[in-house]
Design a protein around this motif. Sequence first.
Motif, PDB file in Angstrom:
ATOM      1  N   THR A 275       0.837  -1.198   0.000  1.00 50.79           N
ATOM      2  CA  THR A 275       0.000   0.000   0.000  1.00 50.79           C
ATOM      3  C   THR A 275       0.869   1.244   0.000  1.00 50.79           C
ATOM      4  O   THR A 275       2.014   1.215   0.451  1.00 50.79           O
ATOM      5  CB  THR A 275      -0.917   0.023   1.244  1.00 50.79           C
ATOM      6  OG1 THR A 275      -1.695   1.220   1.244  1.00 50.79           O
ATOM      7  CG2 THR A 275      -0.109  -0.036   2.529  1.00 50.79           C
TER       8      THR A 275
ATOM      9  N   SER B 277      -0.638   3.950   1.322  1.00 48.99           N
ATOM     10  CA  SER B 277      -1.363   4.719   2.332  1.00 48.99           C
ATOM     11  C   SER B 277      -0.631   4.648   3.660  1.00 48.99           C
ATOM     12  O   SER B 277      -0.395   3.550   4.194  1.00 48.99           O
ATOM     13  CB  SER B 277      -2.786   4.167   2.498  1.00 48.99           C
ATOM     14  OG  SER B 277      -3.395   4.700   3.663  1.00 48.99           O
ATOM     15  N   LYS B 278      -0.282   5.802   4.203  1.00 47.60           N
ATOM     16  CA  LYS B 278       0.414   5.836   5.487  1.00 47.60           C
ATOM     17  C   LYS B 278      -0.454   5.251   6.597  1.00 47.60           C
ATOM     18  O   LYS B 278       0.031   4.484   7.441  1.00 47.60           O
ATOM     19  CB  LYS B 278       0.791   7.287   5.825  1.00 47.60           C
ATOM     20  CG  LYS B 278       1.519   7.428   7.154  1.00 47.60           C
ATOM     21  CD  LYS B 278       2.078   8.830   7.343  1.00 47.60           C
ATOM     22  CE  LYS B 278       1.002   9.780   7.794  1.00 47.60           C
ATOM     23  NZ  LYS B 278       1.560  11.095   8.219  1.00 47.60           N
TER      24      LYS B 278
END
Length: 425
Positions: free
Chosen positions: A310, A312-313
Amino acid sequence: MEFAVLFGSFIILILLMVPVGYAIGLATLITLYCFSDISFVMISQNAVAGVDSFSLLAIPFFILAGSLMSAGGLAKRLLDFANVCVGAVTGGLAMVTTVTCMFFAALSGSAVATTSAVGSFMIPAMKDEGYDEGFAAALAAAAGTIGIIIPPSIPLVIYGVVVGASIGDLFIAGIIPGIIMGIAIIIVCYIISKKKGYHGRTERLTIARFCRSFVDAIWAFMAPGIILGGIYWGICTPTEAAVVAVLYSLFTGVVIYRELTYKKIYEAFLETITVNGATTFMVGLSMAFASYLIMEGLPQQIAEFLVNITDSKILLFLIVNVFLLIVGSLIDPIPAIIILAPILLPVMEDFGMNAVTFGVVMIANLAIGYITPPYGVNLFVAMAVAKISMEKMFKYIVYLFLAMVVALMIVVYCEPTTMMMVNML
């Protein structure tokens, strides 16, 4: 394939109840024999080199300081002060247990020591006041985990040595997360106590009682200030601060409170030698294990794998935290830190989390492992102190576990909880 053998053999040995230090060393040895031309001498070389660190000398001194403070009367006076402050509230005695663990955490640096020292006082006291014995034991186990989050913390020292982070910054960064964790436990205490009808003590808080209790405990309150102040103002290193803590605990126990006898001092040294021997053995073989992983390039492979999952943090932080919670439930924090910190830190830094914040987050995750079966060492300590079965603790541990996870998520996604005090100081 070799990584499957390495980790697979390690997990199998753990399930066979082989001590963690031996399991780490044997797993490395098996993998070297099957897949590598590297000499077996590599294990002993890296094990010795791994413990050849001035910073690691802080560990036995912090262990000794915690034992001396417990035997010398500081823990009892912290308990009395906490009882004066919150003992009259609904669930007051449960809150006293939590607050005392938070205070004692700032002296011992050990979750097990905190659970054992505070639990030996508070579990019988809670049972005498009508609290369910399962709740009393579960609370002592959960609150004891704060011992490795609030500084001084032995796992934070290990992490700082492994990744080269400032131990002083790590200590300061652990203060607010430890308090948040304690508040989360206190909220659960209040809710359960309200439901069960656990009322506070009838003796109310007065200025006179508060002042007497505070003055009696003033020497205990000064200890964290001396330790952390010395480190952060550049007066001494963490190792030197640990030695100061030992001298301070001897002085207060012998001269001020006069409760530290020759027998108690001998027992404190004996306990320190035993615990430090096992810890040093684990650290050394964990260093050999981690060195082999680095030689074979596993950190880079795992980093690439996580990054490819991913971008996404938020999601990546969640994945890493779930992974660490699982790891914490299986093995001791010390080998987990040595093996995983160098692997995971570069990934977390790529996504914006600095080394100090990740250190506190990692230790908080592994701290929760102290109350998560099958490892759950704090559960076993509390069970032994309370003399009850594990089953009686489980229904309460679930609520405490969830509260601690919520507190952990606040720390993970709100960086000022770790860095605000560091930046201010």
